[in-house]
Scaffold this motif. Structure first.
Motif, PDB file in Angstrom:
ATOM      1  N   UNK A  12       0.646  -1.457   0.197  1.00 21.19           N
ATOM      2  CA  UNK A  12       0.240   0.190   0.455  1.00 21.19           C
ATOM      3  C   UNK A  12       0.799   1.839  -0.157  1.00 21.19           C
ATOM      4  N   UNK A  13       2.192   1.186   0.395  1.00 23.15           N
ATOM      5  CA  UNK A  13       2.636   2.116   1.179  1.00 23.15           C
ATOM      6  C   UNK A  13       3.566   2.744  -0.046  1.00 23.15           C
ATOM      7  N   UNK A  14       3.683   1.695  -0.636  1.00 23.21           N
ATOM      8  CA  UNK A  14       4.762   1.339  -1.687  1.00 23.21           C
ATOM      9  C   UNK A  14       4.277   2.024  -2.878  1.00 23.21           C
ATOM     10  N   UNK A  15       3.009   1.144  -3.256  1.00 23.07           N
ATOM     11  CA  UNK A  15       2.699   1.791  -4.631  1.00 23.07           C
ATOM     12  C   UNK A  15       2.329   3.338  -4.455  1.00 23.07           C
ATOM     13  N   UNK A  16       1.312   3.135  -3.233  1.00 23.39           N
ATOM     14  CA  UNK A  16       1.392   5.329  -3.354  1.00 23.39           C
ATOM     15  C   UNK A  16       2.497   5.686  -3.674  1.00 23.39           C
ATOM     16  N   UNK A  17       3.906   5.654  -3.237  1.00 29.28           N
ATOM     17  CA  UNK A  17       4.742   6.141  -3.242  1.00 29.28           C
ATOM     18  C   UNK A  17       4.976   6.125  -5.193  1.00 29.28           C
ATOM     19  N   UNK A  18       5.066   5.460  -5.688  1.00 34.38           N
ATOM     20  CA  UNK A  18       5.373   4.648  -6.920  1.00 34.38           C
ATOM     21  C   UNK A  18       4.488   5.881  -7.993  1.00 34.38           C
ATOM     22  N   UNK A  19       2.891   5.909  -6.584  1.00 33.68           N
ATOM     23  CA  UNK A  19       1.304   6.389  -8.045  1.00 33.68           C
ATOM     24  C   UNK A  19       2.143   8.203  -7.694  1.00 33.68           C
ATOM     25  N   UNK A  20       2.722   8.716  -6.696  1.00 29.17           N
ATOM     26  CA  UNK A  20       2.464  10.184  -6.085  1.00 29.17           C
ATOM     27  C   UNK A  20       4.451  10.574  -6.739  1.00 29.17           C
ATOM     28  N   UNK A  21       5.513   9.759  -7.092  1.00 27.22           N
ATOM     29  CA  UNK A  21       6.021   9.756  -7.994  1.00 27.22           C
ATOM     30  C   UNK A  21       5.924  10.726  -9.316  1.00 27.22           C
ATOM     31  N   UNK A  22       4.912   9.574  -9.936  1.00 25.22           N
ATOM     32  CA  UNK A  22       4.238  10.050 -11.331  1.00 25.22           C
ATOM     33  C   UNK A  22       3.605  11.236 -11.601  1.00 25.22           C
ATOM     34  N   UNK A  23       2.343  11.121 -10.546  1.00 25.90           N
ATOM     35  CA  UNK A  23       1.122  11.991 -10.647  1.00 25.90           C
ATOM     36  C   UNK A  23       1.427  12.897 -10.137  1.00 25.90           C
ATOM     37  N   UNK A  24       1.351  12.342  -8.898  1.00 21.45           N
ATOM     38  CA  UNK A  24       1.584  13.554  -7.356  1.00 21.45           C
ATOM     39  C   UNK A  24       0.288  12.876  -5.768  1.00 21.45           C
ATOM     40  N   UNK A  25      -0.141  12.330  -6.711  1.00 18.52           N
ATOM     41  CA  UNK A  25      -0.835  11.520  -5.832  1.00 18.52           C
ATOM     42  C   UNK A  25      -0.606  10.039  -5.899  1.00 18.52           C
ATOM     43  N   UNK A  26      -0.669  10.315  -4.110  1.00 18.19           N
ATOM     44  CA  UNK A  26      -0.316   8.380  -4.003  1.00 18.19           C
ATOM     45  C   UNK A  26      -1.513   7.479  -3.647  1.00 18.19           C
ATOM     46  N   UNK A  27      -2.878   8.661  -3.978  1.00 15.15           N
ATOM     47  CA  UNK A  27      -3.977   7.883  -3.355  1.00 15.15           C
ATOM     48  C   UNK A  27      -4.096   7.004  -4.022  1.00 15.15           C
ATOM     49  N   UNK A  28      -3.147   7.131  -5.332  1.00 20.02           N
ATOM     50  CA  UNK A  28      -4.351   5.767  -6.115  1.00 20.02           C
ATOM     51  C   UNK A  28      -4.078   4.549  -5.894  1.00 20.02           C
ATOM     52  N   UNK A  29      -2.245   4.887  -5.882  1.00 20.59           N
ATOM     53  CA  UNK A  29      -1.382   3.584  -5.177  1.00 20.59           C
ATOM     54  C   UNK A  29      -1.989   2.802  -4.306  1.00 20.59           C
ATOM     55  N   UNK A  33       7.894   0.665 -14.658  1.00 23.25           N
ATOM     56  CA  UNK A  33       6.801   1.555 -15.541  1.00 23.25           C
ATOM     57  C   UNK A  33       6.463   3.120 -14.824  1.00 23.25           C
ATOM     58  N   UNK A  34       5.885   2.883 -13.547  1.00 24.66           N
ATOM     59  CA  UNK A  34       5.632   4.086 -13.123  1.00 24.66           C
ATOM     60  C   UNK A  34       6.234   4.879 -12.010  1.00 24.66           C
ATOM     61  N   UNK A  35       7.351   3.990 -11.373  1.00 19.19           N
ATOM     62  CA  UNK A  35       8.014   5.130 -10.516  1.00 19.19           C
ATOM     63  C   UNK A  35       9.830   5.423 -11.215  1.00 19.19           C
TER      64      UNK A  35
END
Length: 410
Positions: A41-58, A361-363
């Motif tokens: 949960x935390x790891x995927x959130x970190x990845x999407x935050x780096x890509x989109x600025x939104x960690x909630x998606x991850x 791909x995302x990070x």
């Protein structure tokens, strides 16, 4: 799988996929967990935050692997309950006293595997797991594995050497090293070997990510991944070299598998071989150690998630998951096979694919290389990123689709 697919015909492909997954997915999940200092949960959130600025998606996506790990752990609790019962039967001599009465041996397992057929031993399994996990990583899991894993190897090696001395054992070894080239043309073999490698290395976007979060920055992750893949494969080969020669010693056919192999078929073989009473005792103790270490690994992801998301201490988090996991395990005893199939077909391959997609791909390439190279004297080779992006992720997707079409992988 070794029995069903003609020995080395399966093993060759299995080892190739272990090398592929060990050099990509295993490294990726460890590095992802360490970089995030948390579970999926935390790891995927970190990845999407780096890509989109939104960690909630991850974070929402990361819930899937956690549920997958919990669902798999619940089903596996039932199986470990079986192993506890058979370890008791073997150590008490009651299993050997059944002789080679297949009606009695088969009936014992049938009654065990029915709805509410093994309640007491499932409770024992979940309580033992909870005690180990409540003590924490260094205090519980690490200490338990420092005892269980070396002892597992020693017991299996000793058992393998003993069985090798028995008449007929060489026929089993010959079967293991038999290659049937025609089998390599069957696409199912490739899918099963790939799925087995995923399952055996515990690449599902959860447990390995969690264990990666406990690694320090000085840890050389590619080296750690290599050791995991190596010893996992050695353990698998040792198991094959005990089980299949045991079947040959008993004069049985060598191309069958499933739960009945361990609890019906091998029990019959052990009871009919010289020294079989002791062999059976050692064998089921070995399997118990292996099963407990796997069960702890599977429950670790949901326990760590409760700690991470809700700030619970480890004992309370473990207690909640133990009650939930044990309660559901008691209820699903009669349908555990279908339960495990559903989880292995859909949830686990999906978790592995999502973790690889997030990492590669995302990070982004820079993050991936920085995460892996931390603690490594020499940077990882240029092969790592393209192999993960263009081989591992597509193959995980293929495994997911093919597994669903074939009715199960691994």
């Amino acid at each position: 799988m070794v029995s069903d697919w003609g020995g080395m015909t399966f093993i060759i492909l299995y080892i190739l996929f272990v090398i592929l997954i060990g050099s990509t997915g295993l490294i990726e999940e460890m590095a992802l967990g360490r970089a995030a200092k948390g579970g999926p949960i935390k790891a995927f959130g970190m990845c999407t935050e780096m890509r989109t600025g939104k960690k909630s998606i991850g974070e929402v996506i990361g819930i899937l692997p956690v549920f997958g790990s919990l669902a798999l752990a619940i089903g596996y609790t039932v199986v470990v309950g079986w192993i506890f019962k058979y370890s008791y039967l073997a150590l008490s001599g009651k299993l050997y006293d059944m002789g080679q009465d297949m009606g009695l041996i088969g009936g014992t397992f049938d009654s065990t595997a029915t709805a509410y057929g093994n309640n007491s031993w499932i409770i024992v399994a979940i309580l033992m797991t909870a005690v180990i996990m409540s003590l924490g990583i260094a205090g519980g899991i690490e200490k338990a594995n420092k005892i269980m894993m070396p002892l597992l190897f020693v017991l299996f090696i000793g058992l393998g050497v003993y069985i090798f001395t028995l008449p007929g054992a060489t026929d089993g070894l010959a079967y293991i090293f038999t290659i049937k080239p025609a089998g390599l043309l069957d696409p199912k073999l490739w899918i099963y070997a790939f799925g087995q490698a995923f399952f055996s290395l515990s690449i599902a976007g959860n447990g390995t990510v969690i264990y990666g979060s406990y690694l320090g920055n000085e840890e050389n992750i590619p080296s750690a991944a290599r050791d995991v893949a190596l010893f996992d494969t050695i353990a698998a080969m040792l198991a094959a070299m005990v089980i299949i020669p045991s079947m040959a010693v008993g004069g049985s056919e060598l191309y069958s598998g499933g739960p009945g192999l361990m609890f019906i078929y091998l029990a019959n073989v052990f009871n009919g071989m010289p020294g079989g009473k002791v062999v059976g005792m050692v064998f089921y103790v070995c399997v118990l150690f292996a099963g407990m270490s796997s069960l702890v690994n599977l429950y670790e992801s949901p326990v760590a998630t409760l700690q991470e998301r809700f700030g619970l201490n480890r004992v309370i988090a473990t207690g909640i998951i133990a009650v939930l996991g044990g309660g559901v395990a008691l209820v699903i005893q009669g349908i555990v096979s279908g339960w495990m199939d559903a989880v292995s077909i859909y949830v686990c391959p999906l978790g592995a694919m999502l973790a690889a997609f997030m990492f590669f791909w995302v990070a982004g390439d820079k993050f991936a290389l920085d995460a892996v190279n931390k603690g490594k004297d020499k940077p990882i080779g240029a092969w790592f990123i393209p192999l993960g992006k263009f081989v591992l992720v597509p193959l995980a997707l293929v495994a997911l689709i093919a597994g669903a079409m074939l009715g199960g992988i691994g």
